[in-house]
Design a protein around this motif. Structure first.
Motif, PDB file in Angstrom:
ATOM      1  N   ARG A 141      12.213  -1.047  -3.559  1.00 21.94           N
ATOM      2  CA  ARG A 141      11.049  -0.350  -4.096  1.00 21.94           C
ATOM      3  C   ARG A 141      10.104  -0.228  -2.696  1.00 21.94           C
ATOM      4  O   ARG A 141       9.986  -1.304  -2.122  1.00 21.94           O
ATOM      5  CB  ARG A 141      10.332  -1.219  -4.933  1.00 21.94           C
ATOM      6  N   VAL A 186       4.557   4.044  -6.800  1.00 16.12           N
ATOM      7  CA  VAL A 186       5.846   3.062  -6.428  1.00 16.12           C
ATOM      8  C   VAL A 186       6.917   3.983  -6.503  1.00 16.12           C
ATOM      9  O   VAL A 186       7.287   4.796  -7.511  1.00 16.12           O
ATOM     10  CB  VAL A 186       6.009   2.115  -7.900  1.00 16.12           C
ATOM     11  N   SER A 198       4.076  -6.027  -6.596  1.00 12.77           N
ATOM     12  CA  SER A 198       5.587  -5.831  -6.248  1.00 12.77           C
ATOM     13  C   SER A 198       6.427  -6.966  -7.147  1.00 12.77           C
ATOM     14  O   SER A 198       7.626  -6.592  -7.798  1.00 12.77           O
ATOM     15  CB  SER A 198       5.834  -5.667  -4.917  1.00 12.77           C
TER      16      SER A 198
END
Length: 142
Positions: free
Chosen positions: A15, A33, A62
């Motif tokens: 990510r 994202v 995150s």
């Protein structure tokens, strides 16, 4: 910010989180994202856009993305009250190399709904606190 996650099938998800800020005092940030899921030699890409307060830490976001509601993901448009944005991601050749290019552009209309990452994190924190309390009260059942 970059984060990695492995699932039980051996797939790897990477990510990338990016924050975009406008000049307006008190305006909310736009957060993108970008997820790459590697399944063997194949890569799937997913992109999500949301807003957050200026003081929401990307590291916190995150770490807690996996606990957020599924409905918080998949949005391609967002509004931070001052600006409506549209997110696109497309695989392109850049310098003879395949790359995923992410573009944020001004949207002509407001989205039906905008995901508020700060609110999502507050809800996650409440759920995690609730689980912690339950574990303290009755550790055998959990």
């Amino acid at each position: 910010m970059i984060a990695n996650a492995n699932d039980s099938d051996g797939n790897i998800t990477r990510r990338y989180l990016a924050r975009f800020r406008t000049q307006g005092e008190g305006s909310r940030d736009v957060v993108v994202v970008l997820e790459f899921e590697l399944q063997g030699l194949q890569a799937q890409v997913r992109c999500h856009v949301m807003t957050s307060s200026r003081d929401t830490a990307l590291e916190d976001l995150s770490q807690k993305l996996i606990y957020m509601r599924p409905e918080a993901f998949g949005k391609q448009t967002a509004s931070n009250s001052n600006l409506n944005v549209n997110l696109t991601v497309k695989e392109e050749q850049v310098a003879q190399e395949p790359m995923f290019v992410v573009r944020l552009a001004r949207a002509s209309s407001s989205p039906k709904a905008t995901v508020d990452a700060t609110l999502e994190l507050q809800q996650v924190d409440l759920k995690l606190e609730f689980v912690r309390i339950l574990q303290e009260e009755d550790p055998i059942r959990l």
